[in-house]
Write a protein that holds these residues in place. Structure first.
Motif, PDB file in Angstrom:
ATOM      1  N   ALA A 540       0.847  -1.189   0.000  1.00 35.66           N
ATOM      2  CA  ALA A 540       0.000   0.000   0.000  1.00 35.66           C
ATOM      3  C   ALA A 540       0.883   1.240   0.000  1.00 35.66           C
ATOM      4  O   ALA A 540       1.836   1.329   0.783  1.00 35.66           O
ATOM      5  CB  ALA A 540      -0.923   0.003   1.212  1.00 35.66           C
ATOM      6  N   ALA A 542       0.796   5.508   0.047  1.00 39.93           N
ATOM      7  CA  ALA A 542       0.045   6.752   0.240  1.00 39.93           C
ATOM      8  C   ALA A 542       0.872   7.911  -0.290  1.00 39.93           C
ATOM      9  O   ALA A 542       2.093   7.953  -0.111  1.00 39.93           O
ATOM     10  CB  ALA A 542      -0.280   6.958   1.713  1.00 39.93           C
ATOM     11  N   ILE A 548      -4.254   6.797  -2.474  1.00 41.25           N
ATOM     12  CA  ILE A 548      -3.742   5.527  -1.959  1.00 41.25           C
ATOM     13  C   ILE A 548      -3.801   4.490  -3.070  1.00 41.25           C
ATOM     14  O   ILE A 548      -4.844   4.302  -3.701  1.00 41.25           O
ATOM     15  CB  ILE A 548      -4.562   5.038  -0.744  1.00 41.25           C
ATOM     16  N   SER A 562      -7.477  -1.063  -6.241  1.00 38.60           N
ATOM     17  CA  SER A 562      -6.722   0.168  -6.458  1.00 38.60           C
ATOM     18  C   SER A 562      -7.123   0.834  -7.769  1.00 38.60           C
ATOM     19  O   SER A 562      -7.283   2.061  -7.824  1.00 38.60           O
ATOM     20  CB  SER A 562      -5.223  -0.133  -6.452  1.00 38.60           C
ATOM     21  N   SER A 566      -8.721   4.173  -6.355  1.00 43.29           N
ATOM     22  CA  SER A 566      -7.634   5.152  -6.200  1.00 43.29           C
ATOM     23  C   SER A 566      -7.893   6.476  -6.904  1.00 43.29           C
ATOM     24  O   SER A 566      -7.568   7.540  -6.360  1.00 43.29           O
ATOM     25  CB  SER A 566      -6.314   4.551  -6.678  1.00 43.29           C
ATOM     26  N   ILE A 583       0.156   3.900   7.076  1.00 38.06           N
ATOM     27  CA  ILE A 583      -0.951   3.021   6.694  1.00 38.06           C
ATOM     28  C   ILE A 583      -0.843   1.745   7.521  1.00 38.06           C
ATOM     29  O   ILE A 583       0.226   1.139   7.613  1.00 38.06           O
ATOM     30  CB  ILE A 583      -0.908   2.675   5.198  1.00 38.06           C
ATOM     31  N   LEU A 595      -5.393   4.312   8.669  1.00 37.08           N
ATOM     32  CA  LEU A 595      -4.324   5.270   8.397  1.00 37.08           C
ATOM     33  C   LEU A 595      -4.458   6.427   9.374  1.00 37.08           C
ATOM     34  O   LEU A 595      -5.497   6.624   9.998  1.00 37.08           O
ATOM     35  CB  LEU A 595      -4.378   5.753   6.949  1.00 37.08           C
TER      36      LEU A 595
END
Length: 665
Positions: A540, A542, A548, A562, A566, A583, A595
Motif C-alpha cells: 500500500a 500513500a 492511496i 486500487s 484510487s 498506513i 491510516l
C-alpha cells in the motif's frame, strides 16, 4: 477503548509518556525554482520541505549541542546557512546530513544573510559590525569585508538596479539603518530610527523592493517605509505591541507582511490614493493572531504566507482559505522516533540525546470498560535509557522483535542486543550488550525486518541501501539509488523491502537476492507512507495528495481495488492540509485499512468502498480524538498502540508569551 463513529471499535494502548518537545522555528527560506522550503530550528536542525507536496518533509539536517542556524538563503538551487558559530556553510542537498563547504566570516557570529539578484554573491552581517562578501558563482569563497561599524548588525537586504548599475546593501542595527556600496565597501547613507524613553531601538529586520523602498521593523513595534534614494521616511506604522522580528515581501512586491513578539501578523498593501493620479500609499490591516508566541520567520509561497516562531508550529495563511494550522511540519519524522517490538509489547522512544525502552501496560478484558476506559492491571514501565555520546544527536533508531536495538549519530551506527528477564512483574531484569557490525558510515534512516534477522540502513556518506544480517553482522547486499531514500518498509515474511526516494520513485526488492523485482509508476505527488499487507503480496502506497494505491508486486500491477477506487481518493476525502503518515493493515481482516495523519485516525473498509466508491467521504470513518499522533500501529492481538503528544503538553514547556490585555480582564 476507541469507538470510531459507532462503526469500528478498537482496544487502544494510549501512550502519553513520550515527552518529546519540538524546537522553535528560527528562520524560513523558499526556493521558487525547486519549490522547496528550508526551515531552521533553535536546536540547529534544518528541515527541507516540499511546498508542492503539501509541505511534506523530504529530509532533515540534524543539529548538535552547540550548533546554531540564524539565517538561510537559497541560491541557484543551493542552500546556504549561517549562525553563531561564525561560519557560512553550504548544505549538501545531494547527500543529506552533510555540509559541502564551510567558510569563516572572520568577524564573529553571523546574524543574517542575503544574496544579489544575479545569485553570484552572498553577504553576511556579523556580531562585530561587519558586512562580509562571499562569491557563490562556483564554490563558496570568502571575498572581502566591508568597513566596520560600531555595534552589531541584526538585519540585511540587497538592492540591485540593472539600469542604473546600483548595487547597494541595506543593513539594520542599533538606532540606525545604513546603505553600503558593494563596489567600495563603504557606507553611503545613514537613516536614524527614532528612540523611545531614551532606550535604544534595534532594527530587527529589513526588506527592499525593486523600486528601492526600504521597509524596516524594530523593537518599538514599528514598521517603517523609507525612500531608499533620498534616505527619507515615507510612512511609519506603530501597529505591533512589541518588537517586530520578521518581514516578508509578496512575490509581486505589492504586499508586505510583518510579525513580532506580540504573535500578530499585519499585512501592508499598496493602494492608489485616488483615481485621478498615480500616487500610491501603504495601508495596514491585522491579518491574524493565531500564533501563541513570537513570530520569528515568514515566507511568501505561491499566494500563501508560511509563518513560524517560538511555538514551533508552522501556519499557512491563504488568501481565500484563511488561516490553517500545519501540524505535520512539527519535527516528527515518521518511523524514526517510535518503534514497536510487537512480540513482547515493547516500545522504543527516541529523544535527541538518548533512547528509552518501555514495556507497555496491560488491562482487563474489554467487557470491564468504564466510559471507554479499561482499568490497568499492570502499568507501563521504563526498562532502560540508552544515551548517546556527549555532544552527539541521535539521527535515527530502530527496534526489532528478536532483542536488537540500533541507533546512529553523526559518528557511527551502534547496534545492541538485549534480553528482558521477567523475574517479577514490577522489576524485570534487562541485559544489554554491544554487537559488532560492518557499517563504515553513520546512518540517516534505518529499520529492522519484522523478525529482526536483517537491519536495513541508509548511510549518510555513500547513500544507497545496505542490508545487514544481524546474526553475523555482515552486510548481505548493497542497493544503489539515483536519489535520496526517505521512506523504508519491510514485508511481514522478511522476504521483501520497499523504499521511496525524493524523486517519487518506489522500488520493491528481494531481501535474499538484493535485486529490485518491481518498480511502481511514478506519480506527480511525493510518497508519504509505505506498508506491506500481512495477508497477501500487496504494498500500500500513500501520496501527499491523499491518493492511496495498492501494488501487487508479484503480478507487478495495481490490484483491482486500487484501479477502481484510487482515482477517487484525492484531496476531497481528507482535510487538505493533512498528510498520511502511516498506513496500517488490520491483523484479522484483510479488507480493513487504517491510516493516520497528525490529528486524524481513519478506517477504510475496502469492500464497502467498492460498492460506494463514488461517495468516498461517507465510507471513510474518522476519529479526531488524538492530537498530535506521533505513531500508531497494531499489535498481533488486534489492539492498537497510539503514541500521542498533546499540544497542551508542548505549550507547558514554552516560556511565557507576550501579555495582551483583553476586554474584561
Amino acid at each position: 477503548m476507541l469507538n470510531m463513529e459507532n462503526k469500528v471499535k478498537l482496544q487502544v494502548h494510549h501512550v502519553r509518556f513520550f515527552e518529546y518537545q519540538p524546537a522553535p522555528v528560527n528562520c524560513i527560506a523558499y526556493d521558487v525554482s525547486t519549490e522547496r522550503v528550508a526551515v531552521s530550528r533553535s536546536d540547529g536542525s534544518v528541515q527541507i520541505l516540499s511546498a508542492a507536496d503539501n509541505f511534506t518533509q523530504i529530509f532533515n539536517f540534524p543539529g548538535g549541542a552547540d550548533s546554531s542556524v540564524e539565517a538561510l538563503v537559497w541560491s541557484q538551487q543551493r542552500l546556504f546557512a549561517a549562525g553563531l558559530g561564525g561560519n557560512v556553510v553550504e548544505l549538501d542537498l545531494d547527500t543529506p546530513h552533510l555540509i559541502k563547504t564551510s567558510v569563516s566570516s572572520n568577524s564573529g557570529p553571523v546574524w543574517c544573510l542575503t544574496r544579489n539578484p544575479e545569485e553570484t554573491q552572498l553577504a553576511a552581517a556579523t556580531e562585530d559590525g561587519c558586512v562580509v562578501l562571499y562569491d557563490i558563482e562556483d564554490e563558496l569563497q570568502f571575498l572581502r569585508p566591508f568597513a566596520k561599524q560600531d555595534g552589531r548588525i541584526m538585519s540585511i537586504a540587497w538592492y540591485s538596479n540593472p539600469e542604473t548599475q546600483d548595487n547597494i546593501i541595506v543593513t539594520g542595527g542599533i538606532n540606525h539603518i545604513r546603505q553600503w556600496s558593494v563596489s567600495s565597501g563603504q557606507p553611503i547613507s545613514r537613516m536614524t530610527v527614532a528612540t523611545s524613553y531614551k532606550k535604544d531601538t534595534i532594527v530587527w529586520c529589513v526588506a527592499v523592493t525593486s523600486d528601492f523602498v526600504i521597509i524596516s521593523g524594530d523593537s518599538r513595534g514599528t514598521v517603517t517605509f523609507w525612500n531608499g534614494r533620498l534616505a527619507t521616511q515615507i510612512k511609519s506604522f506603530h501597529c505591533h505591541k512589541a518588537d517586530v522580528l520578521s518581514l516578508c515581501l509578496s512575490q509581486d512586491q505589492k504586499t508586505v507582511f510583518s510579525g513580532g513578539v506580540d504573535a500578530a501578523i499585519f499585512q501592508f498593501d499598496l493602494y492608489a490614493t485616488d483615481d485621478t493620479c498615480d500616487r500610491m500609499r501603504w495601508a495596514s490591516v491585522l491579518l491574524h493572531r493565531h500564533h501563541t508566541h513570537d513570530i520569528r520567520a515568514m515566507a511568501h509561497i505561491k499566494g500563501s504566507l508560511l509563518s513560524g516562531g517560538l511555538d514551533s508550529v508552522l501556519r499557512v495563511t491563504h488568501e481565500k482559505l484563511g488561516v490553517r494550522k500545519v501540524p505535520e511540519l512539527l519535527p516528527l519524522p515518521t518511523g524514526v522516533l517510535v518503534d514497536l517490538d510487537k512480540e513482547h509489547n515493547l516500545i522504543k522512544l527516541q529523544y535527541k540525546s538518548h533512547l528509552e525502552l518501555w514495556r507497555l501496560g496491560s488491562a482487563d478484558a474489554p467487557e470491564d470498560e468504564v466510559r471507554g476506559i479499561l482499568p490497568l492491571t499492570r502499568g507501563p514501565l521504563k526498562l532502560i535509557e540508552l544515551k548517546a555520546k556527549d555532544g552527539q544527536e541521535i539521527i535515527c533508531s530502530a527496534l526489532s522483535s528478536n532483542g536488537h536495538m540500533a541507533f546512529s549519530d553523526l559518528q557511527q551506527v551502534r547496534l545492541y542486543r538485549f534480553n528482558v528477564e521477567e523475574t517479577t512483574a514490577t522489576n524485570p531484569q534487562l541485559r544489554l550488550e554491544r554487537v559488532k557490525h560492518s557499517f563504515s558510515h553513520p546512518a540517516r534512516l534505518m529499520a529492522f525486518t519484522p523478525s529482526g534477522d536483517y537491519l536495513l540502513v541508509v548511510l549518510v556518506g555513500p547513500g544507497g541501501l545496505e542490508i545487514m544480517d544481524t546474526k553475523t553482522g555482515v552486510i548481505k547486499h548493497k542497493l544503489k539509488t539515483d536519489s535520496a531514500i526517505h521512506i523504508l518498509n519491510a514485508s511481514h515474511d522478511d522476504r521483501h523491502i520497499a523504499y521511496a526516494t525524493i524523486d517519487h520513485d518506489v522500488h520493491i526488492a528481494d531481501v535474499q537476492s538484493g535485486e529490485v523485482i518491481c518498480e511502481c509508476p511514478v506519480m506527480s505527488s511525493q510518497v508519504s507512507s509505505l506498508s506491506f499487507s500481512p495477508h497477501k503480496s500487496v504494498l500500500a502506497i500513500a501520496y501527499c495528495d491523499h491518493k492511496i494505491c495498492e501494488m501487487d508486486y508479484v503480478k507487478k500491477k495495481y490490484t483491482p481495488w486500487s484501479r477502481m477506487v484510487s482515482p477517487h481518493l484525492m484531496d476531497s476525502w481528507m482535510q487538505f492540509n493533512m498528510t498520511i503518515r502511516n498506513i496500517l493493515h488490520s491483523p484479522s481482516n484483510p479488507h480493513h485499512l487504517f491510516l493516520h495523519t497528525n490529528t486524524c485516525l481513519a478506517s477504510l473498509d475496502k469492500t464497502q468502498m467498492e460498492l460506494e466508491f463514488t461517495n468516498i467521504v461517507d465510507v471513510v470513518k474518522k476519529c479526531f480524538k488524538y492530537k498530535y499522533i506521533i505513531h500508531a500501529d497494531f499489535l498481533p492481538d488486534g489492539s492498537l498502540v497510539v503514541v500521542e503528544r498533546p499540544p497542551s503538553m508542548i505549550d507547558e514547556q514554552l516560556p511565557p508569551s507576550f501579555f495582551r490585555k483583553k476586554f474584561g480582564l
